[in-house]
Design a protein around this motif. Sequence first.
Motif, PDB file in Angstrom:
ATOM      1  N   ALA A  48      32.533 -19.987   2.571  1.00  0.00           N
ATOM      2  CA  ALA A  48      33.952 -19.660   2.464  1.00  0.00           C
ATOM      3  C   ALA A  48      34.555 -19.303   3.819  1.00  0.00           C
ATOM      4  O   ALA A  48      35.749 -19.501   4.045  1.00  0.00           O
ATOM      5  CB  ALA A  48      34.153 -18.502   1.481  1.00  0.00           C
ATOM      6  N   LEU A  52      37.329 -21.661   6.484  1.00  0.00           N
ATOM      7  CA  LEU A  52      38.480 -20.958   7.054  1.00  0.00           C
ATOM      8  C   LEU A  52      38.460 -21.065   8.573  1.00  0.00           C
ATOM      9  O   LEU A  52      39.509 -21.227   9.213  1.00  0.00           O
ATOM     10  CB  LEU A  52      38.468 -19.498   6.614  1.00  0.00           C
ATOM     11  CG  LEU A  52      39.754 -18.707   6.873  1.00  0.00           C
ATOM     12  CD1 LEU A  52      40.930 -19.337   6.136  1.00  0.00           C
ATOM     13  CD2 LEU A  52      39.581 -17.255   6.431  1.00  0.00           C
ATOM     14  N   HIS A 110      34.870 -24.814  -1.761  1.00  0.00           N
ATOM     15  CA  HIS A 110      35.681 -23.925  -0.932  1.00  0.00           C
ATOM     16  C   HIS A 110      36.659 -24.751  -0.090  1.00  0.00           C
ATOM     17  O   HIS A 110      36.255 -25.722   0.546  1.00  0.00           O
ATOM     18  CB  HIS A 110      34.803 -23.110   0.021  1.00  0.00           C
ATOM     19  CG  HIS A 110      33.730 -22.307  -0.649  1.00  0.00           C
ATOM     20  ND1 HIS A 110      34.000 -21.155  -1.354  1.00  0.00           N
ATOM     21  CD2 HIS A 110      32.380 -22.491  -0.721  1.00  0.00           C
ATOM     22  CE1 HIS A 110      32.868 -20.649  -1.824  1.00  0.00           C
ATOM     23  NE2 HIS A 110      31.870 -21.449  -1.452  1.00  0.00           N
ATOM     24  N   GLY A 112      39.446 -23.983   2.902  1.00  0.00           N
ATOM     25  CA  GLY A 112      40.121 -23.045   3.790  1.00  0.00           C
ATOM     26  C   GLY A 112      41.526 -23.534   4.122  1.00  0.00           C
ATOM     27  O   GLY A 112      41.745 -24.742   4.275  1.00  0.00           O
ATOM     28  N   THR A 127      41.046 -18.594   1.776  1.00  0.00           N
ATOM     29  CA  THR A 127      40.206 -19.642   1.212  1.00  0.00           C
ATOM     30  C   THR A 127      40.353 -19.706  -0.306  1.00  0.00           C
ATOM     31  O   THR A 127      40.353 -18.673  -0.984  1.00  0.00           O
ATOM     32  CB  THR A 127      38.724 -19.395   1.553  1.00  0.00           C
ATOM     33  OG1 THR A 127      38.556 -19.465   2.970  1.00  0.00           O
ATOM     34  CG2 THR A 127      37.825 -20.433   0.905  1.00  0.00           C
TER      35      THR A 127
END
Length: 217
Positions: A48, A52, A110, A112, A127
Amino acid sequence: MRLLLASASPARRTILRAAGIEPLVEPSGVDEPALLAAAAAQGPVPAAEQVLLLARAKARDVASRAGVEVLVLGCDSMLELDGDVLGKPDDAADAVRRWHRMRGRRGLLHTGHWLVRPGDRAEVGATSTTAVTFADVTDAEIEAYVATGEPLAVAGAFTIDGLGGPFVSKVEGDPHGVVGLSLPLLRDLLGRLGVAVTDLWTLDRPAVPGAADDRTG
């Protein structure tokens, strides 16, 4: 104010267009493997946080060359399965191996998001994480899907809005985030910069809700 998408992803552009936002597009020149390697050298980086980190780098890279009349959005997606982070497959053989591992399993997608306003250098990010359950697909289905080439171009080697849709049994969370850009999260990030998502609408809309949609029965 226009939204400048720091990505060449057709899927992300389609999501924005469907939401009434016609984005400007300028892919970033960020060396993603080098950036992740440098981050990993400092210690383990959760999936995660990896997405990002990449989204921020992309947005900042493009924002450094952008004018003050835009908002720059960077995005990046990865699939997490059993703690392993999976971006785009290396090749067809890698995609086949992944699907043998993924089928009948549940992973976390995930994505971002990083938003930069070049005018005052304000920036925010977050995220989106969505749980994805894959169907118990057959060997023949895996081979046929990989042969289309679609899994080779996307993080996690699957789509839910394309040929891979039938092979995903369940999505828990924002499906837009799985495609590559979470609209609810984008709205939240815009709000934190004092911008309403409706301010970015650029496409023509019916004057009355439902006026151009005959699905009232």
